[in-house]
Each structure stands twice: as C-alpha cells, then as structure tokens.
Design a protein around this motif. Structure first.
Motif, short mmCIF file in Angstrom:
data_model
loop_
_atom_site.label_atom_id
_atom_site.label_comp_id
_atom_site.label_asym_id
_atom_site.label_seq_id
_atom_site.Cartn_x
_atom_site.Cartn_y
_atom_site.Cartn_z
N ASP A 142 22.83 -12.94 -4.15
CA ASP A 142 24.03 -13.75 -4.05
C ASP A 142 24.43 -13.84 -2.58
OD1 ASP A 142 26.46 -15.04 -4.28
OD2 ASP A 142 27.20 -13.75 -5.90
N ALA A 143 24.34 -15.06 -2.02
CA ALA A 143 24.67 -15.24 -0.61
C ALA A 143 26.17 -15.38 -0.38
CB ALA A 143 23.95 -16.47 -0.06
N SER A 144 26.95 -15.55 -1.46
CA SER A 144 28.38 -15.78 -1.30
C SER A 144 29.18 -14.50 -1.10
CB SER A 144 28.92 -16.53 -2.52
OG SER A 144 28.81 -15.73 -3.67
N VAL A 145 28.58 -13.36 -1.35
CA VAL A 145 29.28 -12.08 -1.16
C VAL A 145 28.44 -11.19 -0.25
CG1 VAL A 145 30.54 -12.13 -3.34
CG2 VAL A 145 28.29 -11.12 -3.26
N PRO A 146 29.08 -10.24 0.43
CA PRO A 146 28.31 -9.35 1.32
C PRO A 146 27.28 -8.54 0.52
CG PRO A 146 30.68 -9.08 1.66
CD PRO A 146 30.51 -9.96 0.48
N PRO A 147 26.16 -8.22 1.16
CA PRO A 147 25.17 -7.39 0.47
C PRO A 147 25.76 -6.01 0.16
CG PRO A 147 24.58 -7.68 2.77
CD PRO A 147 25.77 -8.55 2.51
N ARG A 148 25.21 -5.39 -0.87
CA ARG A 148 25.62 -4.05 -1.33
C ARG A 148 27.00 -4.05 -1.98
NH1 ARG A 148 22.77 0.41 0.76
NH2 ARG A 148 24.69 1.62 0.78
N SER A 149 27.52 -5.23 -2.30
CA SER A 149 28.79 -5.31 -3.03
C SER A 149 28.52 -5.04 -4.50
CB SER A 149 29.41 -6.70 -2.89
OG SER A 149 29.77 -6.95 -1.56
N ILE A 150 29.47 -4.41 -5.14
CA ILE A 150 29.34 -4.12 -6.56
C ILE A 150 29.93 -5.28 -7.34
CG2 ILE A 150 30.02 -2.56 -8.42
CD1 ILE A 150 29.97 -0.30 -6.32
N LEU A 151 29.10 -5.90 -8.19
CA LEU A 151 29.56 -7.03 -9.00
C LEU A 151 30.12 -6.58 -10.34
CD1 LEU A 151 26.83 -9.77 -8.47
CD2 LEU A 151 29.10 -9.64 -7.47
N ALA A 152 29.48 -5.60 -10.94
CA ALA A 152 29.90 -5.17 -12.28
C ALA A 152 29.56 -3.70 -12.49
CB ALA A 152 29.20 -6.02 -13.34
N VAL A 153 30.29 -3.09 -13.41
CA VAL A 153 30.04 -1.71 -13.80
C VAL A 153 29.49 -1.73 -15.22
CG1 VAL A 153 31.08 0.55 -14.21
CG2 VAL A 153 31.94 -0.89 -12.37
N THR A 154 28.30 -1.19 -15.40
CA THR A 154 27.72 -1.16 -16.75
C THR A 154 28.02 0.16 -17.47
OG1 THR A 154 25.60 -0.34 -15.93
CG2 THR A 154 25.86 -2.73 -16.11
N ARG A 155 28.32 1.18 -16.70
CA ARG A 155 28.70 2.48 -17.28
C ARG A 155 29.57 3.20 -16.27
NH1 ARG A 155 23.98 6.13 -17.18
NH2 ARG A 155 24.90 6.65 -15.20
N PRO A 156 30.76 3.66 -16.68
CA PRO A 156 31.63 4.32 -15.71
C PRO A 156 31.04 5.66 -15.25
CG PRO A 156 32.52 4.57 -17.91
CD PRO A 156 31.34 3.65 -18.02
N GLY A 157 31.37 6.02 -14.03
CA GLY A 157 30.93 7.30 -13.49
C GLY A 157 32.12 8.23 -13.33
N PHE A 158 31.82 9.52 -13.29
CA PHE A 158 32.87 10.53 -13.17
C PHE A 158 32.44 11.59 -12.18
CE2 PHE A 158 33.47 8.57 -17.26
CZ PHE A 158 34.85 8.40 -17.33
N GLY A 159 33.34 11.94 -11.28
CA GLY A 159 33.08 13.00 -10.33
C GLY A 159 33.45 12.59 -8.92
N THR A 160 33.09 13.44 -8.00
CA THR A 160 33.30 13.21 -6.58
C THR A 160 31.95 13.44 -5.89
OG1 THR A 160 33.82 15.53 -6.16
CG2 THR A 160 35.68 14.09 -6.71
N PRO A 161 31.81 13.03 -4.64
CA PRO A 161 30.52 13.29 -3.97
C PRO A 161 30.14 14.77 -3.96
CG PRO A 161 31.80 11.74 -2.68
CD PRO A 161 32.70 12.23 -3.79
N GLU A 162 31.14 15.66 -3.90
CA GLU A 162 30.86 17.10 -3.89
C GLU A 162 30.54 17.63 -5.28
OE1 GLU A 162 34.04 15.94 -2.80
OE2 GLU A 162 33.17 15.54 -0.84
N ARG A 163 31.12 17.04 -6.31
CA ARG A 163 30.96 17.52 -7.68
C ARG A 163 30.76 16.32 -8.60
NH1 ARG A 163 35.96 20.35 -10.10
NH2 ARG A 163 35.59 21.82 -8.44
N MET A 164 29.52 15.91 -8.77
CA MET A 164 29.21 14.71 -9.54
C MET A 164 28.83 15.09 -10.98
SD MET A 164 28.99 11.43 -9.62
CE MET A 164 29.35 11.20 -7.91
N LEU A 165 29.51 14.46 -11.92
CA LEU A 165 29.15 14.62 -13.32
C LEU A 165 28.13 13.55 -13.69
CD1 LEU A 165 29.67 16.15 -15.95
CD2 LEU A 165 31.50 14.54 -16.43
#
Length: 179
Positions: A142-165
């Motif tokens: 997609d050229a209309s948005v910056p690269p590495r942009s998140i378009l959608a979440v297919t599964r939520p994540g939980f945690g922090t960088p130090e403690r990732m679930l």
C-alpha cells in the motif's frame, strides 16, 4: 580431636584454678588456646551468618520466579477465554444490543484480569510495527500509508516488551517496491 579437647579443657582449668603455682608459659599457652577457640567460633559464626543470608536471598529469588511462572501460567490459561469472546463479538453483530454490551463488558473484565496479572493488552492505535510487540501474519502492499504501518489486528496481544505473554498478530503495510 581428643588432644584438642584436652588442651581446651586444660586452658579452661587453668583459668578456674588458683594461678599461683602456674607458670607464665602455661598461662600464655592457655590464653593462646582460648584465643584460637574464640577465633574458630567467630569464623564459624560469620560463615553461618553468610550462608543464612545467601540462603535467604536465594529463596527470595526463587519465590519471585515461582510467582512469575504461576502468574504467566494463569494468564496463558485465560487467553482462550479472551479469544473466544473476541470471536463471539465479531460474529455477534446481529445480537440484541444488551447482549452485545454484556459480552463487551465481560471481554473488558477479561482484559482487566490479564492487566492485573501484569500483562496489559498491547495498544495498536496508530502504532508502527514493532517485532517485540507484534507478529506480522500478513503483509499488504500500500503506497498510500507509510511502510510498517499496522492496518489490522487479527489477534490481540498481551504483555510488555519486558514481559510478553503473546504478541499481537497484525497485518502490516509495505511499499510496492519493497521485498
């Protein structure tokens, strides 16, 4: 060992006896023996105190590790509940508004429980892809948005960088000319 006890006993006996018939050499020898006993006892006491302190510190670390493992185990067991609620909310658009609101409230309680266990839901709004927090499950050109942009979440994540679930599963953009 018997000789040491005899010398130790002799040193104590000298202190308790009338010292008029004891030679100065015997007194010095008795003092030296008692000083050696005292030094040995002091050394043993210090070593025991250090061993106890090390044991106390090690047990505190082990307790913290076990608590963290149990916290993660509990949170991991709770993830399927959150996933099921998310699927139900996705497919429940035709449900009564009250039922839908109730399901959203239960889902919010589930996310709050995970946050209380130390695993907050990973916020995606306007975020750029971060490999510590996100797992790219799909890439869209997609050229209309910056690269590495998140378009959608297919599964939520939980945690922090130090403690990732669990990292958030996301759809990420790239420029059409990137590989």
């Amino acid at each position: 060992m018997v000789e040491e006890q005899n010398e130790d006993t002799r040193a104590l006996d000298l202190l308790n006896d009338d010292l008029t018939d004891v030679s100065p050499e015997e007194i010095r020898a008795a003092q030296a023996a008692l000083a050696a006993q005292l030094e040995t006892a002091d050394d043993r006491w210090r070593r025991t105190a250090a061993d106890y302190d090390n044991l106390r510190k090690r047990m505190a670390r082990e307790i913290q590790t076990v608590r963290e493992q149990e916290r993660q185990h509990t949170a991991t067991a709770f993830l399927p509940v959150v996933d099921a609620l998310d699927r139900a909310l996705t497919f429940g658009v035709d449900l009564d508004e009250g039922v839908l609101d109730g399901m959203q409230a239960v889902r919010a309680q589930a996310a709050d429980a995970l946050r209380a266990l130390g695993y907050p839901e990973i916020v995606i709004d306007g975020a750029e892809f971060d490999p510590q927090l996100h797992e790219a499950v799909s890439v869209v050109e997609d050229a209309s948005v910056p690269p590495r942009s998140i378009l959608a979440v297919t599964r939520p994540g939980f945690g922090t960088p130090e403690r990732m679930l669990r990292p958030a599963a996301v759809v990420v953009t790239r420029r059409p000319d990137e590989e």
